[in-house]
Design a protein around this motif. Sequence first.
Motif, PDB file in Angstrom:
ATOM      1  N   ALA A 107     -15.226  20.108  36.637  1.00 21.26           N
ATOM      2  CA  ALA A 107     -15.663  20.935  37.759  1.00 21.26           C
ATOM      3  C   ALA A 107     -17.182  20.984  37.842  1.00 21.26           C
ATOM      4  O   ALA A 107     -17.761  20.944  38.942  1.00 21.26           O
ATOM      5  CB  ALA A 107     -15.094  22.347  37.615  1.00 21.26           C
ATOM      6  N   SER A 108     -17.837  21.044  36.689  1.00 20.33           N
ATOM      7  CA  SER A 108     -19.298  21.071  36.678  1.00 20.33           C
ATOM      8  C   SER A 108     -19.879  19.754  37.197  1.00 20.33           C
ATOM      9  O   SER A 108     -20.832  19.741  37.990  1.00 20.33           O
ATOM     10  CB  SER A 108     -19.796  21.334  35.250  1.00 20.33           C
ATOM     11  N   ALA A 128     -19.520  19.598  40.909  1.00 18.41           N
ATOM     12  CA  ALA A 128     -20.565  20.381  41.578  1.00 18.41           C
ATOM     13  C   ALA A 128     -21.876  19.619  41.610  1.00 18.41           C
ATOM     14  O   ALA A 128     -22.572  19.583  42.634  1.00 18.41           O
ATOM     15  CB  ALA A 128     -20.731  21.724  40.876  1.00 18.41           C
ATOM     16  N   ASP A 129     -22.231  18.985  40.487  1.00 19.61           N
ATOM     17  CA  ASP A 129     -23.478  18.217  40.431  1.00 19.61           C
ATOM     18  C   ASP A 129     -23.467  17.058  41.422  1.00 19.61           C
ATOM     19  O   ASP A 129     -24.517  16.676  41.959  1.00 19.61           O
ATOM     20  CB  ASP A 129     -23.694  17.673  39.015  1.00 19.61           C
ATOM     21  N   GLY A 183     -22.003  17.158  44.259  1.00 25.30           N
ATOM     22  CA  GLY A 183     -21.908  17.684  45.616  1.00 25.30           C
ATOM     23  C   GLY A 183     -20.566  17.447  46.258  1.00 25.30           C
ATOM     24  O   GLY A 183     -20.460  17.406  47.493  1.00 25.30           O
ATOM     25  N   THR A 187     -16.232  18.028  46.901  1.00 28.08           N
ATOM     26  CA  THR A 187     -15.301  19.094  47.233  1.00 28.08           C
ATOM     27  C   THR A 187     -14.176  19.203  46.215  1.00 28.08           C
ATOM     28  O   THR A 187     -13.782  20.301  45.830  1.00 28.08           O
ATOM     29  CB  THR A 187     -14.697  18.848  48.627  1.00 28.08           C
ATOM     30  N   THR A 230     -11.376  21.704  41.726  1.00 24.51           N
ATOM     31  CA  THR A 230     -12.420  22.067  42.683  1.00 24.51           C
ATOM     32  C   THR A 230     -13.545  22.781  41.959  1.00 24.51           C
ATOM     33  O   THR A 230     -13.414  23.163  40.782  1.00 24.51           O
ATOM     34  CB  THR A 230     -11.860  22.970  43.795  1.00 24.51           C
ATOM     35  N   VAL A 231     -14.656  22.975  42.663  1.00 28.37           N
ATOM     36  CA  VAL A 231     -15.790  23.664  42.052  1.00 28.37           C
ATOM     37  C   VAL A 231     -15.442  25.125  41.808  1.00 28.37           C
ATOM     38  O   VAL A 231     -15.775  25.701  40.764  1.00 28.37           O
ATOM     39  CB  VAL A 231     -17.031  23.536  42.952  1.00 28.37           C
ATOM     40  N   ASP A 232     -14.777  25.731  42.758  1.00 31.43           N
ATOM     41  CA  ASP A 232     -14.373  27.132  42.649  1.00 31.43           C
ATOM     42  C   ASP A 232     -12.851  27.221  42.601  1.00 31.43           C
ATOM     43  O   ASP A 232     -12.151  26.457  43.263  1.00 31.43           O
ATOM     44  CB  ASP A 232     -14.879  27.942  43.842  1.00 31.43           C
TER      45      ASP A 232
END
Length: 366
Positions: free
Chosen positions: A14-15, A18-19, A21, A23, A53-55
């Motif tokens: 997930a990290s 996020a890095d 960019g 989804t 997902t990121v969240d």
Amino acid sequence: MLTPDHRGRLRDAASRLADAGGTAVVIAPSPDLRYLIGYEPMPLERPTVLVVTVDGAPALIVPALELPLAQQAPAADAVELVGWRDDEDPYATIASRIAGGGTVFVGERIWGSHVLALQRALPGAAWASATPIVGAMRARKDPAELDALRRAASAADAAFGDLVSEPFSGRTERAIAATLADVLVERGHDAAAFTIVASGPNAASPHHEPTDRTIGAGDAVVLDFGGTVDGYYSDTTRTVAVGGPGERLRAVHAVVAEAQRVATEAVRPGVEIEAVDRAARTVIGDAGFGERFIHRTGHGVGMELHEPPYATAGDRTVLEPGMTFSVEPGIYLDGELGVRIEDIVTVTDDGVEPLNTTSRDLLTVD
């Protein structure tokens, strides 16, 4: 048995997402899925996918009839399990876990039919390979993975010692390969994965399948073999001479041995892996055999026999401690002979550790 930190791996994925960019990361049944959550279902026409997902919590979306199996996965308590029935649209269910557009990173083992259906369900999304995310994670082995790889390499080395203690002359390639498969298991492998035994002119074929050719005095024999220990592969190659080597074999083997030595010494943190290939290729090219070195110098190894990174021109992966791959230059002379020498090596904090330790000299067997 290994006890991976699946929760940590999911957080890392997930990290990295996020890095990048992105989804979502979408992983189908594959070594990537086993790495992330320890689940190994069959790839089928009914989609099973992990969505990271990121969240939000990762979701494992599975056919309802396989939900009991998914509940037994090692990391089942780290994901939300979502079952879908045959009268439902699984792709709509998967799409509901992905927030609209953006970039979706998909594992390289997912079926094309599933990707096409997901693209229809998510028309606003962009699509990319998940290898820069999950593949990059898998490329850098943790201490438990390195321990498994060391044990696999040691077992392969021991099997080689057993094999060459017996005569080769008068036996077929197929018979030698069968013995090799047996001793790989006897020496600690869970299973033998492959046994290349290529003798005489057959040794000029790097991926030769053993035949009923009878091995005789003067033959070079390429032995390339491996198996799995706790789900991690061994892979090593040695070339032996039956009844003593001729001058041609001795000279070619010396070039390959030097190329393998120089390439191994090129391995260290901060170096692009293509430099390892270049080091081996320079030695072989300078000796006049450049056109007969017909494959890359190496490949990553771990949960798969071949995985990133690859020691070849154009792979700009910067080596980091824990990355583990083969170093295996070779020279192949059609209709005459072939020579390859291969070790699995791992990048250390300040250099390289070869995991295979058998002699790289040209061994003579009876």
